[in-house]
Design a protein around this motif. Sequence first.
Motif, PDB file in Angstrom:
ATOM      1  N   UNK A 189      20.528 -22.047  17.829  1.00 14.09           N
ATOM      2  CA  UNK A 189      19.515 -22.019  16.572  1.00 14.09           C
ATOM      3  C   UNK A 189      18.344 -20.995  16.624  1.00 14.09           C
ATOM      4  N   UNK A 190      17.857 -21.049  18.121  1.00 14.35           N
ATOM      5  CA  UNK A 190      16.896 -19.854  18.188  1.00 14.35           C
ATOM      6  C   UNK A 190      17.446 -18.404  18.106  1.00 14.35           C
ATOM      7  N   UNK A 191      18.715 -18.354  18.571  1.00 16.05           N
ATOM      8  CA  UNK A 191      19.443 -17.138  18.834  1.00 16.05           C
ATOM      9  C   UNK A 191      19.633 -16.834  17.310  1.00 16.05           C
ATOM     10  N   UNK A 192      20.094 -17.485  16.420  1.00 18.25           N
ATOM     11  CA  UNK A 192      20.448 -17.253  15.140  1.00 18.25           C
ATOM     12  C   UNK A 192      19.216 -16.800  14.384  1.00 18.25           C
ATOM     13  N   UNK A 193      17.927 -17.437  14.719  1.00 14.02           N
ATOM     14  CA  UNK A 193      16.723 -17.040  14.032  1.00 14.02           C
ATOM     15  C   UNK A 193      16.392 -15.399  14.327  1.00 14.02           C
ATOM     16  N   UNK A 223      27.598 -22.633   7.725  1.00  9.28           N
ATOM     17  CA  UNK A 223      28.206 -23.961   8.368  1.00  9.28           C
ATOM     18  C   UNK A 223      29.031 -23.619   9.571  1.00  9.28           C
ATOM     19  N   UNK A 224      29.705 -22.360   9.544  1.00  5.04           N
ATOM     20  CA  UNK A 224      30.623 -22.046  10.585  1.00  5.04           C
ATOM     21  C   UNK A 224      29.785 -21.795  11.862  1.00  5.04           C
ATOM     22  N   UNK A 225      28.698 -21.679  11.779  1.00  5.30           N
ATOM     23  CA  UNK A 225      27.973 -21.616  13.174  1.00  5.30           C
ATOM     24  C   UNK A 225      27.321 -23.280  13.615  1.00  5.30           C
TER      25      UNK A 225
END
Length: 425
Positions: free
Chosen positions: A215-219, A422-424
């Motif tokens: 989640x942090x990397x996605x941000x 949603x894939x992530x």
Amino acid sequence: MFQQAPCEPRDALDGQSSTANPATCQDGLVTGPFIACLRRRSIMTRYCVDLDRHELIAAWGTGEGELSTRIAALPAGSGTSLLLGLARALTQLSDAAWRTYTHPASAAGSLEPNSEGWRREHERKRFSEVVDAITQPHLPSGGTMIVSYSHILESAHRVGRALHRLDVPQLVKAVLAEAAAELAAVESAELGDMSGRAQQAVLLSREDASPAQVAAADHFLQVDPFGPTELFSVIDPTAAAVAAAHWLAAAAEVAAASSGQDRTRVVLEADDIEALPHATPTLVLELIDDGASPRDAVTGLVRHAMHIADGVLPDPAALREQLDDLEETVAEYTGDDEPDLTDVALRLTPLDPSRPARDLLEDLLTGIYGCWLLHSEYAGFGEAPASEDAEEWGDKQEEQHQTRSRERFAQLVREAAARDHDRLI
């Protein structure tokens, strides 16, 4: 001659000790298979002796460089060999502790008794026994010595034996505090907290990915879809690669829409514009296109490479298929029905087995860059507007033009990533 103790017997309780299979003991040092097992080296805290200041030093890597700290002053009258023995044992303890992080039980599949996951779970539980092993180590008796089947516990006993030979109470206190700090760093990394000593985890490849870290990397990628430096300095690389795979799929969708190419081939097509490491990003895109989640695609590749690094061939059947395909390719090229493969090399993994997660992360981000190259080529961002005088189109205008192109592409990728978020998850 004493019978050597096996390193990790499959039918033994992980962490149990045995006197029935003692290792050969020489001056308090175990000689046997356990030594070989400890030769597996990863990036972890290393301990060394500062001979000028006569101090024990700990050093560890981060995503930005190396850090070190003083652990304790060392007894002036002690020989270098004894001091190095303590430093070596502490390094082995760190290696064993961090291996429980890089090889978590959750990634093993099964927790059935005597399974790999079961052994990993029991090894991780040995953290609570480290202090007792250091303060009350197994010592030689009658030419033999009890050796623990647990790498963590046996490493802790080695630390204790080194301290026993030095016999300095203050040093024992300092080493106990240091061991506690190192184990706490592993625990923090497991929870997704890469601050302090746990920052060394950003250099390690892990078979699983923390949801908090993903989640942090996605941000970070939402802020900069091309990949900010924080992905390499504060995020576990496997988790960062999972998020990057999701964003690569979004970038491929954008590039495919503008170029008319298949989304699994966009990075390969971009290689015609600029030389790129296209094989791994293309493989990940193919896996996702076949229905794999970014998490499964990334952790599968990283786990496979880590097994190769450990000297294990995880999928012999797949290797057999690779060899058959290679033989067919060489046969077509040479015209020989039975080609000589003596001088032909075959990669066992597309990743660098010494640093698979970071290698994969770098390739995926390069793949996103490749998608932008292809998109800009077809969307008209690659060239100056026709109305501009070529002689007046200087470096500043070109830089501004490229910046607008990247910003437009980044926004399109953000929208694509949001549609398939949603894939992530």
